[in-house]
Design a protein around this motif. Structure first.
Motif, mmCIF file in Angstrom:
data_model
loop_
_atom_site.group_PDB
_atom_site.id
_atom_site.type_symbol
_atom_site.label_atom_id
_atom_site.label_comp_id
_atom_site.label_asym_id
_atom_site.label_seq_id
_atom_site.Cartn_x
_atom_site.Cartn_y
_atom_site.Cartn_z
ATOM 1 N N ASP A 173 0.902 -1.063 0.224
ATOM 2 C CA ASP A 173 0.160 0.012 -0.041
ATOM 3 C C ASP A 173 0.845 1.238 0.005
ATOM 4 N N SER A 174 1.870 1.309 0.727
ATOM 5 C CA SER A 174 2.813 2.356 0.807
ATOM 6 C C SER A 174 3.753 2.589 -0.555
ATOM 7 N N GLU A 175 4.200 1.410 -0.875
ATOM 8 C CA GLU A 175 4.765 1.673 -2.342
ATOM 9 C C GLU A 175 3.779 2.399 -3.496
ATOM 10 N N LEU A 176 2.448 1.525 -3.588
ATOM 11 C CA LEU A 176 1.651 2.143 -4.374
ATOM 12 C C LEU A 176 1.189 3.708 -4.026
ATOM 13 N N GLU A 177 1.030 3.893 -2.865
ATOM 14 C CA GLU A 177 0.823 5.433 -2.533
ATOM 15 C C GLU A 177 1.949 6.299 -3.053
ATOM 16 N N ASP A 178 3.219 5.957 -2.964
ATOM 17 C CA ASP A 178 4.313 6.515 -3.466
ATOM 18 C C ASP A 178 4.389 6.827 -4.879
ATOM 19 N N VAL A 179 3.943 5.786 -5.725
ATOM 20 C CA VAL A 179 4.163 5.918 -6.970
ATOM 21 C C VAL A 179 3.088 6.817 -7.573
ATOM 22 N N VAL A 180 1.827 6.567 -6.831
ATOM 23 C CA VAL A 180 0.703 7.673 -7.468
ATOM 24 C C VAL A 180 1.285 9.004 -6.963
ATOM 25 N N ILE A 217 1.504 12.133 -9.869
ATOM 26 C CA ILE A 217 0.432 13.163 -9.912
ATOM 27 C C ILE A 217 1.548 14.311 -9.992
ATOM 28 N N ALA A 218 2.696 14.224 -9.426
ATOM 29 C CA ALA A 218 3.586 15.439 -9.576
ATOM 30 C C ALA A 218 4.090 15.563 -10.802
ATOM 31 N N GLU A 219 4.527 14.420 -11.643
ATOM 32 C CA GLU A 219 5.060 14.312 -12.759
ATOM 33 C C GLU A 219 3.848 15.090 -13.648
ATOM 34 N N VAL A 220 2.746 14.558 -13.698
ATOM 35 C CA VAL A 220 1.754 15.107 -14.711
ATOM 36 C C VAL A 220 1.345 16.549 -14.272
ATOM 37 N N GLY A 221 1.419 16.900 -12.951
ATOM 38 C CA GLY A 221 0.904 18.370 -12.550
ATOM 39 C C GLY A 221 -0.489 18.396 -12.305
ATOM 40 N N ALA A 222 -1.062 17.340 -11.987
ATOM 41 C CA ALA A 222 -2.601 17.120 -11.689
ATOM 42 C C ALA A 222 -3.025 17.879 -10.580
ATOM 43 N N GLN A 223 -3.953 18.552 -10.657
ATOM 44 C CA GLN A 223 -4.688 19.472 -9.703
ATOM 45 C C GLN A 223 -6.119 18.797 -9.180
ATOM 46 N N ALA A 237 -0.587 7.744 -17.171
ATOM 47 C CA ALA A 237 0.781 7.851 -16.960
ATOM 48 C C ALA A 237 0.955 6.542 -15.902
ATOM 49 N N ILE A 238 0.349 6.475 -15.066
ATOM 50 C CA ILE A 238 0.576 5.307 -13.871
ATOM 51 C C ILE A 238 0.600 3.982 -14.244
ATOM 52 N N MET A 239 -0.549 3.582 -15.127
ATOM 53 C CA MET A 239 -0.778 2.172 -15.497
ATOM 54 C C MET A 239 0.475 1.632 -15.825
ATOM 55 N N PRO A 240 1.172 1.979 -16.828
ATOM 56 C CA PRO A 240 2.409 1.304 -17.528
ATOM 57 C C PRO A 240 3.468 1.027 -16.508
ATOM 58 N N LYS A 241 3.529 1.927 -15.511
ATOM 59 C CA LYS A 241 4.476 1.801 -14.273
ATOM 60 C C LYS A 241 4.211 0.525 -13.416
ATOM 61 N N ILE A 242 3.058 0.434 -13.173
ATOM 62 C CA ILE A 242 2.524 -0.573 -12.024
ATOM 63 C C ILE A 242 1.956 -1.861 -12.922
ATOM 64 N N ASN A 300 -7.088 3.322 -9.180
ATOM 65 C CA ASN A 300 -8.052 4.360 -9.552
ATOM 66 C C ASN A 300 -8.654 5.048 -8.303
ATOM 67 N N GLN A 301 -9.060 4.071 -7.303
ATOM 68 C CA GLN A 301 -9.830 4.530 -5.983
ATOM 69 C C GLN A 301 -8.656 5.467 -5.440
ATOM 70 N N LEU A 302 -7.371 5.049 -5.273
ATOM 71 C CA LEU A 302 -6.306 5.849 -4.683
ATOM 72 C C LEU A 302 -6.186 7.226 -5.440
ATOM 73 N N VAL A 303 -6.058 7.117 -6.569
ATOM 74 C CA VAL A 303 -5.815 8.508 -7.426
ATOM 75 C C VAL A 303 -7.236 9.336 -7.336
ATOM 76 N N ARG A 304 -8.213 8.762 -7.100
ATOM 77 C CA ARG A 304 -9.227 9.764 -6.792
ATOM 78 C C ARG A 304 -9.248 10.472 -5.429
ATOM 79 N N GLU A 305 -9.026 9.548 -4.545
ATOM 80 C CA GLU A 305 -8.705 10.139 -3.172
ATOM 81 C C GLU A 305 -7.693 11.265 -3.204
ATOM 82 N N LYS A 306 -6.721 11.063 -3.730
ATOM 83 C CA LYS A 306 -5.388 12.169 -3.958
ATOM 84 C C LYS A 306 -6.103 13.386 -4.474
ATOM 85 N N LEU A 307 -6.899 13.310 -5.727
ATOM 86 C CA LEU A 307 -7.294 14.464 -6.628
ATOM 87 C C LEU A 307 -8.642 15.225 -6.086
#
Length: 147
Positions: A96-103, A107-113, A124-129, A139-146
């Motif tokens: 979970d912590s590694e996945l959160e780090d990648v997310v 998000i920082a790389e893409v500059g998502a707001q 951008a994230i799916m090819p990495k993982i 998907n759920q984790l990205v939603r929470e972060k955004l």
């Protein structure tokens, strides 16, 4: 050695050991891989084989939930064993912590707001993982972060 060769060798070993359950699961996986190769009209790479195996695991987990709700313990145990065998051929899953780090990093790389950048982040994230985490979890984790 390729993943397909590993599957074949493991199937032969399971046949020698008379492990009918493992033979059946590997045969099912090899059939799904062969179907995908026929559909793509080419031999599959290890990454593509991992994708096929990931789909099989996902389908089995969905079936598992249904059998648990229906209180069918024999099928639940059978599916758990099937998932365990299939996951043995997948790359190690991210914690979970590694996945959160990648997310966070993506998000920082893409500059998502906000949520309007969701597609960019997921793209951008799916090819990495690939094969290392469940897409719905990501998907759920990205939603929470955004939000």
């Amino acid at each position: 050695m390729s993943l397909q060769e590993d599957l074949l060798n493991d199937m032969k070993a399971a046949m020698k050991n008379k492990d009918k359950e493992k033979v059946a699961v590997i045969r099912m996986a090899r059939a799904a891989i062969k179907d995908a190769a026929i559909n793509e009209r080419k031999d599959l790479s290890d990454d593509e084989v991992i994708e096929v195996l990931s789909k099989l695991v996902k389908q089995s987990k969905e079936s598992l939930e249904g059998f648990e709700k229906a209180e069918r313990p024999e099928q639940v145990e059978e599916l758990k064993r099937e998932i365990e065998i299939l996951e043995g051929y997948l790359p190690e899953q991210l914690s979970d912590s590694e996945l959160e780090d990648v997310v966070d990093e993506t998000i920082a790389e893409v500059g998502a707001q906000d949520m309007s950048d969701m597609g960019q982040v997921m793209g951008a994230i799916m090819p990495k993982i690939k094969g290392k985490a469940d897409g719905s979890e990501v998907n759920q984790l990205v939603r929470e972060k955004l939000q």
